[in-house]
Design a protein around this motif. Structure first.
Motif, PDB file in Angstrom:
ATOM      1  N   UNK A  26      12.329   7.828   3.740  1.00 59.36           N
ATOM      2  CA  UNK A  26      12.220   7.914   2.284  1.00 59.36           C
ATOM      3  C   UNK A  26      11.889   6.543   1.703  1.00 59.36           C
ATOM      4  N   UNK A  27      10.844   6.507   0.844  1.00 61.20           N
ATOM      5  CA  UNK A  27      10.533   5.274   0.119  1.00 61.20           C
ATOM      6  C   UNK A  27      11.532   5.112  -1.021  1.00 61.20           C
ATOM      7  N   UNK A  28      12.060   3.921  -1.205  1.00 63.32           N
ATOM      8  CA  UNK A  28      13.044   3.720  -2.281  1.00 63.32           C
ATOM      9  C   UNK A  28      12.422   3.804  -3.671  1.00 63.32           C
ATOM     10  N   UNK A  29      11.084   3.634  -3.769  1.00 66.31           N
ATOM     11  CA  UNK A  29      10.415   3.670  -5.076  1.00 66.31           C
ATOM     12  C   UNK A  29       9.181   4.562  -4.984  1.00 66.31           C
ATOM     13  N   UNK A  30       8.885   5.192  -6.090  1.00 70.61           N
ATOM     14  CA  UNK A  30       7.671   6.007  -6.145  1.00 70.61           C
ATOM     15  C   UNK A  30       6.423   5.160  -6.325  1.00 70.61           C
ATOM     16  N   UNK A  31       6.574   3.980  -6.911  1.00 67.51           N
ATOM     17  CA  UNK A  31       5.438   3.092  -7.169  1.00 67.51           C
ATOM     18  C   UNK A  31       5.847   1.672  -6.807  1.00 67.51           C
ATOM     19  N   UNK A  32       4.951   0.994  -6.101  1.00 66.03           N
ATOM     20  CA  UNK A  32       5.186  -0.384  -5.682  1.00 66.03           C
ATOM     21  C   UNK A  32       4.042  -1.239  -6.196  1.00 66.03           C
ATOM     22  N   UNK A  33       4.357  -2.404  -6.761  1.00 65.11           N
ATOM     23  CA  UNK A  33       3.350  -3.301  -7.323  1.00 65.11           C
ATOM     24  C   UNK A  33       3.237  -4.554  -6.449  1.00 65.11           C
ATOM     25  N   UNK A  34       1.999  -4.929  -6.138  1.00 64.44           N
ATOM     26  CA  UNK A  34       1.711  -6.134  -5.372  1.00 64.44           C
ATOM     27  C   UNK A  34       0.643  -6.928  -6.095  1.00 64.44           C
ATOM     28  N   UNK A  35       0.621  -8.246  -5.843  1.00 66.67           N
ATOM     29  CA  UNK A  35      -0.380  -9.129  -6.446  1.00 66.67           C
ATOM     30  C   UNK A  35      -1.010  -9.968  -5.336  1.00 66.67           C
ATOM     31  N   UNK A  36      -2.305 -10.233  -5.476  1.00 64.79           N
ATOM     32  CA  UNK A  36      -3.015 -10.992  -4.450  1.00 64.79           C
ATOM     33  C   UNK A  36      -4.083 -11.857  -5.123  1.00 64.79           C
ATOM     34  N   UNK A  37      -4.174 -13.143  -4.769  1.00 64.43           N
ATOM     35  CA  UNK A  37      -5.236 -13.994  -5.322  1.00 64.43           C
ATOM     36  C   UNK A  37      -6.599 -13.554  -4.782  1.00 64.43           C
ATOM     37  N   UNK A  38      -7.591 -13.662  -5.642  1.00 69.78           N
ATOM     38  CA  UNK A  38      -8.933 -13.239  -5.232  1.00 69.78           C
ATOM     39  C   UNK A  38      -9.513 -14.130  -4.138  1.00 69.78           C
ATOM     40  N   UNK A  39      -8.967 -15.308  -3.952  1.00 66.31           N
ATOM     41  CA  UNK A  39      -9.479 -16.229  -2.934  1.00 66.31           C
ATOM     42  C   UNK A  39      -8.890 -15.970  -1.555  1.00 66.31           C
ATOM     43  N   UNK A  40      -8.037 -14.964  -1.415  1.00 69.80           N
ATOM     44  CA  UNK A  40      -7.413 -14.686  -0.112  1.00 69.80           C
ATOM     45  C   UNK A  40      -8.476 -14.312   0.903  1.00 69.80           C
ATOM     46  N   UNK A  41      -8.432 -14.919   2.092  1.00 74.43           N
ATOM     47  CA  UNK A  41      -9.434 -14.580   3.115  1.00 74.43           C
ATOM     48  C   UNK A  41      -9.163 -13.207   3.719  1.00 74.43           C
ATOM     49  N   UNK A  42     -10.186 -12.667   4.343  1.00 77.40           N
ATOM     50  CA  UNK A  42     -10.071 -11.372   5.004  1.00 77.40           C
ATOM     51  C   UNK A  42      -9.028 -11.467   6.123  1.00 77.40           C
ATOM     52  N   UNK A  43      -8.170 -10.463   6.222  1.00 75.84           N
ATOM     53  CA  UNK A  43      -7.107 -10.456   7.220  1.00 75.84           C
ATOM     54  C   UNK A  43      -5.774 -10.941   6.694  1.00 75.84           C
ATOM     55  N   UNK A  44      -5.733 -11.433   5.445  1.00 71.87           N
ATOM     56  CA  UNK A  44      -4.484 -11.927   4.872  1.00 71.87           C
ATOM     57  C   UNK A  44      -3.519 -10.779   4.634  1.00 71.87           C
ATOM     58  N   UNK A  45      -2.237 -10.981   4.984  1.00 68.10           N
ATOM     59  CA  UNK A  45      -1.193 -10.005   4.677  1.00 68.10           C
ATOM     60  C   UNK A  45      -0.776 -10.213   3.232  1.00 68.10           C
ATOM     61  N   UNK A  46      -1.025  -9.211   2.392  1.00 67.29           N
ATOM     62  CA  UNK A  46      -0.782  -9.365   0.957  1.00 67.29           C
ATOM     63  C   UNK A  46       0.565  -8.806   0.539  1.00 67.29           C
ATOM     64  N   UNK A  47       1.239  -8.069   1.399  1.00 70.01           N
ATOM     65  CA  UNK A  47       2.544  -7.515   1.056  1.00 70.01           C
ATOM     66  C   UNK A  47       2.955  -6.465   2.065  1.00 70.01           C
ATOM     67  N   UNK A  48       4.140  -5.878   1.830  1.00 73.12           N
ATOM     68  CA  UNK A  48       4.657  -4.879   2.759  1.00 73.12           C
ATOM     69  C   UNK A  48       5.372  -3.781   1.994  1.00 73.12           C
ATOM     70  N   UNK A  49       5.472  -2.619   2.650  1.00 72.19           N
ATOM     71  CA  UNK A  49       6.254  -1.503   2.142  1.00 72.19           C
ATOM     72  C   UNK A  49       7.186  -1.056   3.263  1.00 72.19           C
ATOM     73  N   UNK A  50       8.314  -0.415   2.885  1.00 74.30           N
ATOM     74  CA  UNK A  50       9.253   0.042   3.897  1.00 74.30           C
ATOM     75  C   UNK A  50       9.935   1.321   3.431  1.00 74.30           C
ATOM     76  N   UNK A  51       9.882   2.317   4.291  1.00 79.93           N
ATOM     77  CA  UNK A  51      10.597   3.563   4.063  1.00 79.93           C
ATOM     78  C   UNK A  51      11.909   3.511   4.841  1.00 79.93           C
ATOM     79  N   UNK A  52      13.011   3.825   4.168  1.00 77.86           N
ATOM     80  CA  UNK A  52      14.316   3.789   4.820  1.00 77.86           C
ATOM     81  C   UNK A  52      14.582   5.114   5.525  1.00 77.86           C
ATOM     82  N   UNK A  53      15.292   5.017   6.648  1.00 75.71           N
ATOM     83  CA  UNK A  53      15.641   6.186   7.439  1.00 75.71           C
ATOM     84  C   UNK A  53      17.092   6.030   7.871  1.00 75.71           C
ATOM     85  N   UNK A  54      17.916   7.041   7.553  1.00 74.71           N
ATOM     86  CA  UNK A  54      19.336   6.950   7.874  1.00 74.71           C
ATOM     87  C   UNK A  54      19.600   7.031   9.368  1.00 74.71           C
TER      88      UNK A  54
END
Length: 705
Positions: A268-296
């Protein structure tokens, strides 16, 4: 309690018939009776009857264990029917414990136990008894064997081999699922009474678990036991003897039970919507963020796989699963541009990788969330309109002429003016300059194609309000030729002619050069600067031939036989031959028609035996340029593996110091008569193998011909 139990058992034992409470007699057998020990009687039929006395016949004695009285415990009595009571007989006891644990009254035959006996140490004792005449010490009865068996009482409680047990059972197991079996042992006699009959019960752990009374198997007692609600349980099991009845002895043990995990919880995802921000100068392959679904769940039951299933950024972003953290890492797939797009939306799904079919009804075992990615504006450096520029300009333009313009823009939304400059490391002579405001490149010095035909410049563009972030672009300037150089003679010519030269004889070939283009295609016109009736010049627009008179050959044969046979001739003076007598000329017509070689005489600068058959090459057209024709023929001979260097261009290379081969020149060999022996070439090593094959095989070549 133990004393009470013993008293109860004693009462029961008293009221039961026991052989040890009666006297133990023997009977005589025929073979054992002494003389005169037979009596005679008459029967009803008048016949004489003989009565024989009984010999020994001992039964078992029974003794109750754990006697706690102050006196010796009475075991039983030995008695012989020959005992008259006058003390003439003596009873003797031997065997297990005789004299220590068991004693006998030698006059009466009474046996007693001197101390408390534990059946768990020894269940029975084997002894031997005998009656002898006290005066003669002779046995009146044969020695006989008897057994004292220890009767058990419930003096041992059940015991478990382990004080603590550890067990586990999967969560959500059905009622009655076996968890573990515990077993207690009782040291009492299992064949006598219920002292060793054990019954199990649960003292702690209800209502979650139960235990089978006879077997000690612990089972689940509640349905849907959820590990996520409670994982650890402590169960206390009791084992009681005497069949579990009142008065029985008991022992306990503790069982620690763990519920193991099953995949009964979806991610289960803790949120229905997740917001991330990334600079336009980021090179290809850059990790811009992560999401995680919790499992009991835990372990492999909690493993998930992430994927992008929808959205307007599916081609711009990727997602990968981080196994150790069970996170979905979002990475950049293509370059970003804030001015082109500022927001992307992704729909991401997380799904369990190991699903248990038993719990499908609890599913689905996956979940989704919306990820909104905002692109942040970055002050980007200027962008040129092209990746490189090429400008062409004639070398005779005036200083200050604009040769071309480069263009760049600020890609940011708030456009800033651009400043241009030249990297002076690419223009050390400062031949060019650039207008900083509009990017126009102009000359600051005269151009000369003959000095430098190409100029490779680097133009730098920077924003006026941020001069640190710059962009470079290569600019290639090609200088075009104009006819600004007069032709020159290729070398200085110092020409000699014999006084007896004949008219029309070739004296000198003269060529010209010009620094201007086109290379190899420049047309020159030659003429005599001063009129001289003794010499003429034939202009071929490439080279010029100076004629006077023919030189005589050694055989006095003119090379040109008639006016109709006059051909272009080239005299080569680069041969280190025999001086003026070795001025053999080459016919241009022969060069253009290689088939004519077959009609010529053998050449004088090679050994006739090693002359190879000339290759036939197609004839060149009459309008073929002589220089191109010669170059073509040289290339053909260079790539021909069977053609030795037999052309007239002899190369005399320097062989270094102290060569063991000394001189290989053929100048001296030309003056000698007869054949030469070149077999010594084979002794000079592998570098001279080719020469040895060419010159050292004279005899074999003659034989072959």
């Amino acid at each position: 309690m133990i004393i009470q139990q013993v008293l109860v058992l004693l009462l029961l034992w008293v009221y039961l018939p026991h052989p040890c409470c009666t006297e133990m007699f023997f009977r005589r057998t025929t073979e054992h009776q002494p003389k005169g020990f037979v009596t005679r009687a008459s029967g009803s039929d008048g016949k004489a009857l003989y009565r024989q006395k009984r010999g020994w016949m001992w039964n078992q004695f029974f003794l109750l264990e754990e006697y706690t009285g102050s006196d010796y415990q009475y075991v039983g009595k030995l008695h012989s029917d020959q005992d008259k009571g006058d003390g003439s007989l003596k009873y003797i006891l031997s065997g297990d414990g005789a004299g220590t644990l068991f004693i006998i009254d030698e006059k009466t035959g009474d046996i007693h136990a001197t101390r408390r006996i534990d059946r768990e140490e020894k269940a029975f004792y084997t002894l031997r008894a005998q009656a002898i005449n006290r005066r003669t010490l002779r046995p009146v009865e044969p020695e006989s064997e008897f057994v004292i068996k220890i009767h058990d009482i419930n003096d041992n409680e059940p015991t478990f081999p382990e004080e603590f047990y550890t067990a586990s059972v999967p969560e959500m197991s059905v009622v009655g699922t076996s968890v573990v079996q515990v077993t207690a042992t009782d040291a009492d006699d299992p064949s006598y009474g219920n002292s060793a009959r054990v019954i199990y019960s649960i003292l702690q752990g209800q209502p979650y678990f139960s235990v089978e009374p006879e077997t000690g198997i612990i089972r689940t007692a509640l349905p849907n036991m959820n590990r996520e609600n409670r994982e650890q349980y402590q169960v206390v099991i009791q084992a009681k003897d005497m069949g579990g009845q009142m008065g029985g002895l008991s022992g306990t043990t503790t069982v620690n039970i763990t519920l193991t995990d099953v995949n009964d919880n979806p991610p289960r995802f803790p949120q229905n919507t997740i917001h991330l921000r990334v600079p336009e100068s980021s090179p290809v392959g850059t990790a811009i963020g992560s999401v995680k679904a919790t499992d009991a769940d835990t372990g492999k039951n909690a493993e998930v796989e992430y994927r992008i299933i929808d959205g307007d950024g599916t081609d711009m972003f990727d997602i990968m699963t981080q196994k150790d953290t069970q996170e979905g890492i979002i990475t950049l797939r293509k370059p970003l541009d804030y001015e082109m797009r500022r927001l992307y939306t992704l729909k991401i799904e997380a799904e369990n990788t190991h699903v248990d079919p038993r719990f499908y009804y609890l599913g689905p075992f996956k979940d989704t969330t919306i990820v909104k990615i905002s692109v942040e504006d970055v002050d980007e450096p200027p962008v040129f309109s092209r990746s490189s520029y090429l400008f062409e300009v004639h070398e005779d333009i005036e200083v200050g002429t604009i040769i071309g313009t480069v263009m760049a823009r600020d890609p940011d939304s708030a456009s800033s003016p651009i400043r241009f400059s030249l990297d002076r490391h690419t223009d050390l002579d400062r031949v060019f300059n650039i207008h900083s405001g509009n990017g126009s490149i102009y000359t600051s010095k005269p151009l000369d194609r003959e000095i430098s035909q190409w100029h490779n410049l680097s133009v730098i563009a920077a924003e006026m309000n941020n001069l640190k972030d710059t962009t470079r672009v290569p600019v290639y300037v090609r200088i075009l030729d104009v006819n600004d150089n007069a032709p020159q003679f290729a070398v200085f010519y110092d020409t000699f002619v014999c006084e007896n030269a004949r008219a029309g004889q070739l004296i000198q070939t003269i060529s010209g050069v010009d620094k201007d283009d086109p290379l190899g295609g420049q047309k020159f016109f030659f003429s005599l600067a001063a009129v001289n009736s003794n010499f003429t010049v034939q202009d071929n627009e490439v080279i010029v031939v100076l004629f006077a008179a023919l030189k005589r050959q050694r055989k006095k044969e003119p090379l040109i036989l008639s006016k109709e046979d006059i051909r272009d001739n080239i005299v080569s003076y680069n041969d280190e031959g025999g001086g003026e007598e070795d001025t053999q000329a080459f016919d241009i017509g022969t060069l253009r028609n290689p088939a004519a070689i077959e009609d010529k005489k053998l050449r004088r600068d090679i050994i006739p035996e090693t002359l190879f058959i000339p290759r036939r090459t197609p004839s060149a057209p009459d309008n073929t340029d002589v220089r191109d024709f010669i170059n073509q023929r040289l290339k053909e001979h260079d790539i021909d593996p069977s053609a030795p260097p037999y052309d007239s261009l002899a190369t005399y290379a320097y062989e270094g110091n102290d060569s063991i081969a000394e001189s290989l020149s053929s100048l001296e060999s030309g003056t000698t008569e007869g054949d030469q022996n070149y077999d010594y070439l084979r002794e000079w090593g592998p570098r001279f193998n080719k020469l040895a094959e060419m010159y050292g095989g004279g005899e074999s070549d003659k034989d072959a011909s």
